[in-house]
Design an enzyme around this catalytic site. Structure first.
Site, mmCIF file in Angstrom:
data_model
loop_
_atom_site.group_PDB
_atom_site.id
_atom_site.type_symbol
_atom_site.label_atom_id
_atom_site.label_comp_id
_atom_site.label_asym_id
_atom_site.label_seq_id
_atom_site.Cartn_x
_atom_site.Cartn_y
_atom_site.Cartn_z
ATOM 1 N N TYR A 136 -52.862 -23.723 48.617
ATOM 2 C CA TYR A 136 -52.233 -25.042 48.357
ATOM 3 C C TYR A 136 -52.291 -25.904 49.650
ATOM 4 O O TYR A 136 -51.642 -25.576 50.738
ATOM 5 C CB TYR A 136 -50.813 -24.921 48.058
ATOM 6 C CG TYR A 136 -49.832 -26.289 47.815
ATOM 7 C CD1 TYR A 136 -50.591 -27.440 47.607
ATOM 8 C CD2 TYR A 136 -48.377 -26.124 47.811
ATOM 9 C CE1 TYR A 136 -49.825 -28.707 47.648
ATOM 10 C CE2 TYR A 136 -47.953 -27.455 47.461
ATOM 11 C CZ TYR A 136 -48.692 -28.576 47.339
ATOM 12 O OH TYR A 136 -47.943 -29.802 47.219
ATOM 13 N N LYS A 164 -55.585 -25.574 45.472
ATOM 14 C CA LYS A 164 -54.799 -26.933 44.879
ATOM 15 C C LYS A 164 -55.408 -27.814 46.084
ATOM 16 O O LYS A 164 -54.777 -27.588 46.851
ATOM 17 C CB LYS A 164 -53.579 -26.715 44.575
ATOM 18 C CG LYS A 164 -52.806 -27.929 44.312
ATOM 19 C CD LYS A 164 -51.281 -27.471 43.897
ATOM 20 C CE LYS A 164 -50.283 -28.500 44.143
ATOM 21 N NZ LYS A 164 -50.490 -29.919 44.422
HETATM 22 O O1 SI3 Z 1 -45.439 -30.088 43.308
HETATM 23 C C1 SI3 Z 1 -46.452 -30.243 43.903
HETATM 24 O O2 SI3 Z 1 -46.633 -29.244 44.851
HETATM 25 C C2 SI3 Z 1 -46.939 -31.425 43.621
HETATM 26 O O3 SI3 Z 1 -47.013 -32.225 42.837
HETATM 27 C C3 SI3 Z 1 -48.292 -31.803 44.388
HETATM 28 C C4 SI3 Z 1 -48.998 -33.035 43.840
HETATM 29 O O4 SI3 Z 1 -50.053 -33.034 44.706
HETATM 30 C C5 SI3 Z 1 -48.268 -34.332 44.106
HETATM 31 N N1 SI3 Z 1 -47.895 -34.507 45.547
HETATM 32 C C6 SI3 Z 1 -46.946 -34.565 45.594
HETATM 33 C C7 SI3 Z 1 -46.647 -34.578 47.416
HETATM 34 O O5 SI3 Z 1 -45.781 -34.801 45.161
HETATM 35 C C8 SI3 Z 1 -48.994 -35.352 43.556
HETATM 36 O O6 SI3 Z 1 -49.013 -35.221 42.044
HETATM 37 C C9 SI3 Z 1 -48.246 -36.856 43.846
HETATM 38 O O7 SI3 Z 1 -46.903 -36.908 43.608
HETATM 39 C C10 SI3 Z 1 -49.120 -37.770 42.956
HETATM 40 O O8 SI3 Z 1 -50.362 -37.825 43.051
HETATM 41 C C11 SI3 Z 1 -48.416 -39.123 43.299
HETATM 42 O O9 SI3 Z 1 -48.973 -39.740 44.551
#
Ligand code: SI3
Length: 292
Positions: A136, A164
């Site tokens: 990750y 990821k």
């Molecule tokens: O649960 C997780 O590990 C994630 O959701 C990681 C994902 O890369 C998200 N990053 C974060 C920091 O929440 C993205 O889905 C992100 O929320 C989205 O791209 C909006 O910026």
């Protein structure tokens, strides 16, 4: 190797005012993801699950409950990374026994560790079970950067099936794809899904797929079919939603969207703020305008 490609929701976890997991709400969030969003799988106890604010018992509670509710209806990836390596190992064993399809672990953060220390961390978790591992990588939050050469060292272990990749370095992503054609890549930035799909990723894992999974799956499919303009049209709409969500508070607003849809998505864990009720009409408008 199991087929773990596809679009995964980084599962949101409903908490009550005291910060305890609301299992009834969690069941609803899971069913919404599977039946309405139609995602291929769930990434459990990631950033979106507020994992780094939880204790070990809560992390285990979530792993167990999610597996009980989902069964074999979708693929499940367990994020077990922790600054406490003993905890990471314990969680890796626990999730593997429960039948999770793969493990994943965030790069260890806060302390400036050498690459050798990071590699030891991964090897310790990997050697604790016979399950596979997905790295990750999220340098914007961890501050930890990994070069292509270093990725190569980690990926030499055949139990490491992929990464990821939550970074916007499309040059590194292209080099990664070229160099490791047999490893899997899940994109982590929902707002750049088209670009990631074109770059050859095998899937995506994201927070906004909890509310916008259907459209996101379509974006991914269209981009993969080379229908970039059509994919971009949908990405523009998805990004309107993401922009608003980021403005109002990421996880709080995603939970509010679910609440507008009748799902008991609860609160975020303190010290994350409570959603400002004055902003609720903006969320209601978002749900209506974008057919969430
Ligand atoms: O649960 C997780 O590990 C994630 O959701 C990681 C994902 O890369 C998200 N990053 C974060 C920091 O929440 C993205 O889905 C992100 O929320 C989205 O791209 C909006 O910026």
């Amino acid at each position: 190797m199991k087929d773990l490609k596809g679009i995964y929701s980084a599962l949101l976890i409903p908490f009550d005012e005291k910060g305890e997991v609301k299992e009834d709400g969690l069941r609803q969030v899971i069913e919404h993801n599977l039946n309405v969003c139609g995602v291929d799988g769930l990434y459990v106890n990631g950033s979106s699950g507020e994992n780094f604010l939880l204790n070990t018992a809560q992390k285990k509670q979530i792993f167990k409950f999610v597996k009980e509710v989902v069964g074999d209806r979708a693929k499940l990836i367990a994020q077990v990374g922790s600054l406490d390596l003993n905890e990471a190992v314990e969680l890796a064993k626990y999730a593997t026994e429960l039948g999770y399809d793969s493990l994943s672990a965030v790069t260890p953060f806060y302390y400036p560790l050498s690459f050798k220390e990071i590699k030891d961390y991964y090897e310790t978790i990997i050697n604790a079970t016979d399950n596979s591992m997905i790295l990750y990588y999220i340098p914007t939050l961890t501050g930890v950067k990994i070069s292509l050469e270093q990725f190569s060292e980690l990926l030499d272990n055949e139990k490491v099936i992929g990464v990821k990749y939550t970074a916007a370095d499309f040059y590194q992503l292209e080099r990664f794809r070229r160099r490791f054609p047999d490893k899997l890549i899940w994109s982590g930035f929902d707002e750049m899904l088209v670009q990631a799909a074109i770059s050859g990723v095998d899937g995506a894992i994201g927070s906004t797929y909890n509310v916008n999974g259907k459209t996101s799956k379509k974006i991914f499919e269209l981009a993969k079919e080379g229908k970039v303009e059509e994919a971009y049209e949908l990405q523009h709409k998805a990004n309107d939603v993401i922009e608003k969500v980021l403005e109002l508070g990421l996880y709080q607003t995603l939970k509010e969207i679910l609440k507008v849809k009748g799902i008991d998505a609860g609160y975020c864990k303190k010290p994350m703020k409570v959603f400002d009720p004055e902003k609720l009409p903006e969320v209601e408008k978002l749900v209506k305008d974008y057919n969430l």
